[in-house]
Design an enzyme around this catalytic site. Structure first.
Site, PDB file in Angstrom:
ATOM      1  N   GLY A  11      48.699  35.760  45.424  1.00 27.16           N
ATOM      2  CA  GLY A  11      48.823  37.293  45.004  1.00 27.16           C
ATOM      3  C   GLY A  11      48.727  38.631  46.306  1.00 27.16           C
ATOM      4  O   GLY A  11      47.755  38.317  46.816  1.00 27.16           O
ATOM      5  N   VAL A  23      47.880  44.877  62.146  1.00 29.30           N
ATOM      6  CA  VAL A  23      48.149  43.673  62.754  1.00 29.30           C
ATOM      7  C   VAL A  23      49.420  43.956  64.398  1.00 29.30           C
ATOM      8  O   VAL A  23      49.102  43.859  65.197  1.00 29.30           O
ATOM      9  CB  VAL A  23      48.464  42.584  62.253  1.00 29.30           C
ATOM     10  CG1 VAL A  23      49.244  41.833  62.987  1.00 29.30           C
ATOM     11  CG2 VAL A  23      47.145  41.760  61.291  1.00 29.30           C
ATOM     12  N   ARG A  25      50.561  47.145  64.974  1.00 28.39           N
ATOM     13  CA  ARG A  25      50.499  48.455  66.066  1.00 28.39           C
ATOM     14  C   ARG A  25      49.255  48.016  67.289  1.00 28.39           C
ATOM     15  O   ARG A  25      49.785  47.481  68.366  1.00 28.39           O
ATOM     16  CB  ARG A  25      49.741  49.577  65.054  1.00 28.39           C
ATOM     17  CG  ARG A  25      51.407  50.053  64.583  1.00 28.39           C
ATOM     18  CD  ARG A  25      51.557  51.207  64.466  1.00 28.39           C
ATOM     19  NE  ARG A  25      53.159  52.026  64.337  1.00 28.39           N
ATOM     20  CZ  ARG A  25      52.964  52.913  63.122  1.00 28.39           C
ATOM     21  NH1 ARG A  25      52.002  53.609  62.933  1.00 28.39           N
ATOM     22  NH2 ARG A  25      54.317  53.041  63.188  1.00 28.39           N
ATOM     23  N   ARG A  72      53.307  31.175  46.597  1.00 30.23           N
ATOM     24  CA  ARG A  72      52.277  30.784  46.363  1.00 30.23           C
ATOM     25  C   ARG A  72      53.343  29.528  46.545  1.00 30.23           C
ATOM     26  O   ARG A  72      53.846  29.515  45.702  1.00 30.23           O
ATOM     27  CB  ARG A  72      51.349  30.732  45.171  1.00 30.23           C
ATOM     28  CG  ARG A  72      50.955  31.580  44.654  1.00 30.23           C
ATOM     29  CD  ARG A  72      49.510  31.866  44.157  1.00 30.23           C
ATOM     30  NE  ARG A  72      49.516  32.892  42.844  1.00 30.23           N
ATOM     31  CZ  ARG A  72      48.243  33.819  43.094  1.00 30.23           C
ATOM     32  NH1 ARG A  72      47.964  33.000  44.082  1.00 30.23           N
ATOM     33  NH2 ARG A  72      48.532  35.114  42.392  1.00 30.23           N
ATOM     34  N   ASP A 103      41.259  33.046  49.538  1.00 30.43           N
ATOM     35  CA  ASP A 103      41.155  31.300  49.733  1.00 30.43           C
ATOM     36  C   ASP A 103      42.318  30.669  49.553  1.00 30.43           C
ATOM     37  O   ASP A 103      42.303  29.498  50.500  1.00 30.43           O
ATOM     38  CB  ASP A 103      39.893  30.615  48.585  1.00 30.43           C
ATOM     39  CG  ASP A 103      40.581  30.434  47.586  1.00 30.43           C
ATOM     40  OD1 ASP A 103      41.185  31.413  46.767  1.00 30.43           O
ATOM     41  OD2 ASP A 103      38.810  30.174  46.704  1.00 30.43           O
ATOM     42  N   THR A 125      42.726  40.229  49.199  1.00 31.99           N
ATOM     43  CA  THR A 125      43.118  40.033  46.615  1.00 31.99           C
ATOM     44  C   THR A 125      41.758  40.776  45.701  1.00 31.99           C
ATOM     45  O   THR A 125      40.838  40.971  46.706  1.00 31.99           O
ATOM     46  CB  THR A 125      42.455  38.381  46.937  1.00 31.99           C
ATOM     47  OG1 THR A 125      42.322  38.003  45.336  1.00 31.99           O
ATOM     48  CG2 THR A 125      41.045  38.121  47.559  1.00 31.99           C
ATOM     49  N   ASP A 127      40.385  40.394  43.946  1.00 30.54           N
ATOM     50  CA  ASP A 127      39.563  39.401  42.570  1.00 30.54           C
ATOM     51  C   ASP A 127      37.668  39.813  43.742  1.00 30.54           C
ATOM     52  O   ASP A 127      37.101  39.699  43.384  1.00 30.54           O
ATOM     53  CB  ASP A 127      39.600  38.286  43.393  1.00 30.54           C
ATOM     54  CG  ASP A 127      40.886  38.198  42.119  1.00 30.54           C
ATOM     55  OD1 ASP A 127      41.371  38.448  41.383  1.00 30.54           O
ATOM     56  OD2 ASP A 127      41.659  36.204  41.975  1.00 30.54           O
ATOM     57  N   ASP A 129      36.911  37.630  45.611  1.00 28.85           N
ATOM     58  CA  ASP A 129      35.872  36.620  45.480  1.00 28.85           C
ATOM     59  C   ASP A 129      35.932  35.621  47.095  1.00 28.85           C
ATOM     60  O   ASP A 129      35.715  34.470  46.369  1.00 28.85           O
ATOM     61  CB  ASP A 129      36.473  35.519  44.428  1.00 28.85           C
ATOM     62  CG  ASP A 129      37.940  35.452  45.139  1.00 28.85           C
ATOM     63  OD1 ASP A 129      38.232  35.910  46.237  1.00 28.85           O
ATOM     64  OD2 ASP A 129      38.897  34.610  44.356  1.00 28.85           O
ATOM     65  N   ARG A 162      35.865  53.070  17.500  1.00 30.07           N
ATOM     66  CA  ARG A 162      35.953  52.094  17.338  1.00 30.07           C
ATOM     67  C   ARG A 162      35.515  50.900  18.541  1.00 30.07           C
ATOM     68  O   ARG A 162      34.730  51.642  19.549  1.00 30.07           O
ATOM     69  CB  ARG A 162      37.707  51.363  17.776  1.00 30.07           C
ATOM     70  CG  ARG A 162      38.494  51.739  16.569  1.00 30.07           C
ATOM     71  CD  ARG A 162      40.319  51.958  17.154  1.00 30.07           C
ATOM     72  NE  ARG A 162      40.614  51.521  15.382  1.00 30.07           N
ATOM     73  CZ  ARG A 162      41.710  52.013  15.615  1.00 30.07           C
ATOM     74  NH1 ARG A 162      42.775  52.652  16.749  1.00 30.07           N
ATOM     75  NH2 ARG A 162      43.182  52.070  14.505  1.00 30.07           N
ATOM     76  N   MET A 169      41.669  41.347  35.709  1.00 26.62           N
ATOM     77  CA  MET A 169      41.514  40.120  35.765  1.00 26.62           C
ATOM     78  C   MET A 169      40.119  39.432  36.818  1.00 26.62           C
ATOM     79  O   MET A 169      39.098  39.982  36.480  1.00 26.62           O
ATOM     80  CB  MET A 169      42.551  40.035  36.966  1.00 26.62           C
ATOM     81  CG  MET A 169      44.384  39.968  36.788  1.00 26.62           C
ATOM     82  SD  MET A 169      45.671  40.270  37.567  1.00 26.62           S
ATOM     83  CE  MET A 169      46.944  39.428  36.548  1.00 26.62           C
ATOM     84  N   ARG A 171      40.459  35.857  38.038  1.00 29.27           N
ATOM     85  CA  ARG A 171      40.752  34.782  38.987  1.00 29.27           C
ATOM     86  C   ARG A 171      38.456  34.582  37.952  1.00 29.27           C
ATOM     87  O   ARG A 171      38.366  34.344  36.898  1.00 29.27           O
ATOM     88  CB  ARG A 171      40.598  33.721  39.895  1.00 29.27           C
ATOM     89  CG  ARG A 171      41.522  33.061  39.648  1.00 29.27           C
ATOM     90  CD  ARG A 171      42.433  32.044  41.501  1.00 29.27           C
ATOM     91  NE  ARG A 171      41.004  32.940  42.364  1.00 29.27           N
ATOM     92  CZ  ARG A 171      40.943  32.415  43.265  1.00 29.27           C
ATOM     93  NH1 ARG A 171      41.903  31.482  43.890  1.00 29.27           N
ATOM     94  NH2 ARG A 171      40.796  32.481  44.525  1.00 29.27           N
ATOM     95  N   GLY A 185      30.825  52.631  32.105  1.00 25.18           N
ATOM     96  CA  GLY A 185      29.911  52.551  30.810  1.00 25.18           C
ATOM     97  C   GLY A 185      30.068  51.837  29.751  1.00 25.18           C
ATOM     98  O   GLY A 185      29.268  52.367  28.851  1.00 25.18           O
ATOM     99  N   ARG A 252      46.862  44.629  39.808  1.00 25.78           N
ATOM    100  CA  ARG A 252      48.304  44.597  41.224  1.00 25.78           C
ATOM    101  C   ARG A 252      48.608  45.780  42.381  1.00 25.78           C
ATOM    102  O   ARG A 252      48.272  45.177  43.482  1.00 25.78           O
ATOM    103  CB  ARG A 252      48.562  43.011  41.396  1.00 25.78           C
ATOM    104  CG  ARG A 252      47.647  41.571  41.110  1.00 25.78           C
ATOM    105  CD  ARG A 252      47.593  40.580  42.178  1.00 25.78           C
ATOM    106  NE  ARG A 252      49.031  40.290  42.187  1.00 25.78           N
ATOM    107  CZ  ARG A 252      49.447  39.077  41.942  1.00 25.78           C
ATOM    108  NH1 ARG A 252      48.575  38.352  40.756  1.00 25.78           N
ATOM    109  NH2 ARG A 252      50.313  38.765  42.035  1.00 25.78           N
TER     110      ARG A 252
END
Ligand code: F6P
Length: 319
Positions: A11, A23, A25, A72, A103, A125, A127, A129, A162, A169, A171, A185, A252
């Protein structure tokens, strides 16, 4: 070491462009040639790559997405796919690779290393994670996108008194939900790492109402459930009317925050340093604002955990 390659995989995440720029430069600064590989491992297998110059990465530091495109790739999980990839790397005389991704991308990088081709990883990512780093590239930007949405939803939630359920997101990880819920909050935050049952959420809404609170925001991490499902259960069990927002891929995109640009620049540059020092099978990360180096193998076997003190803090502040 004369020529290195860089690719983005999995992703996309805001800040990946800043990492690619770093990378390229940093590599050129140290006399290397840097090849950009398009469409992640899928493009690598097909040999979709070209030499990048200093100017190729001009004017991208502020852009979301990835100029190298991402994918992917199932084929790279096979021995045959990786054989083709290594042949392409050899054909283009590339000596080592920087993989920017999550990962799944690092699993691919480790396989390459095991098959004798040097590679290092940069965690990118939304995430957050990935073990071995406090933050991944893109997390801060996604978080700010979510906060912007929560703030807007709060306006209408207040006006109409309401309960809103917002699905974010992440994962299997709760970081985006936890941090955005804390910063926004939210009254309840549902994350996979700290499960709550529907009765606890109902109790919270009802206690709030009893104290005069007339609206609530519930953040649901996609790793727990869908916002629609939570809404259905609140209605069925306690006749609570809600409105649902699924933020989806908006999270994203967008211009990377300054934090993500700086993080990406530091991590991308460090990845090149590692390759110049002859290292392989490593992932760069940030811990307590210091750039650190991990074994990819550890990153893939360790478990990512949310910051427990933040879970407790969110609980205490949302009463
Ligand atoms: O890993 C990043 C991520 O955006 C996750 O938060 C989400 O579960 C997944 O990717 C969505 O993947 P895709 O864009 O392939 O639908």
């Amino acid at each position: 070491m004369k020529r290195i390659g860089v690719l983005t995989s999995g992703g996309d995440a805001p800040g990946m462009n800043a990492a690619i720029r770093a990378v390229v430069r940093k590599g050129i600064y140290h006399g290397l040639e840097v090849y950009g590989i398009y469409q992640g491992y899928a493009g690598l297998i097909e040999g979709k790559m070209e030499k990048l110059e200093l100017g190729s990465v001009g004017d991208i530091i502020h852009r979301g997405g990835t100029m190298l495109y991402s994918a992917r790739c199932e084929a790279f999980k096979t021995e045959e796919g990786r054989k083709q990839a290594i042949e392409q790397l050899k054909k283009h005389e590339i000596d080592a690779l920087v993989v920017i991704g999550g990962d799944g991308s690092f699993r691919g990088a480790l396989k390459l290393c095991e098959e004798g081709f040097p590679a290092v990883g940069v965690p990118g990512t939304i995430d957050n994670d990935i073990p071995g780093t406090d933050f991944t590239i893109g997390f801060d930007t996604a978080l700010n996108t979510i906060i912007d949405a929560i703030d807007k939803i709060r306006d209408t939630a207040t006006s109409h008194e309401r309960t809103f359920i917002i699905e974010v997101m992440g994962r299997d990880a709760g970081d985006l939900a936890l941090w955005s819920g804390l910063a926004g909050g939210a009254e309840s935050i549902l994350i996979p790492e700290s499960p709550q049952d529907i009765d606890q959420i109902i109790e919270r809404i009802e206690q709030g109402r009893a104290r005069g609170k007339r609206h609530s925001i519930i953040i649901v991490a996609e790793g727990v459930s869908t916002a629609g499902d939570v809404a259905r259960r609140l209605k069925e069990k306690a006749s609570i009317e809600t409105r649902v927002t699924v933020l989806g891929h908006i999270q994203r995109g967008g211009q990377p925050t300054a934090f993500d640009r700086v993080l990406a620049s530091r991590l991308g540059a460090k990845a090149v340093d590692l390759l110049l020092n002859g290292e392989s099978g490593k992932m760069v990360g940030i811990r307590n604002n210091q750039i650190v180096v991990n074994d990819i193998r550890d990153v893939l076997t360790d478990r990512h955990n949310v910051e427990e003190s933040l879970v407790q803090l969110a609980r205490e502040l949302s009463i």
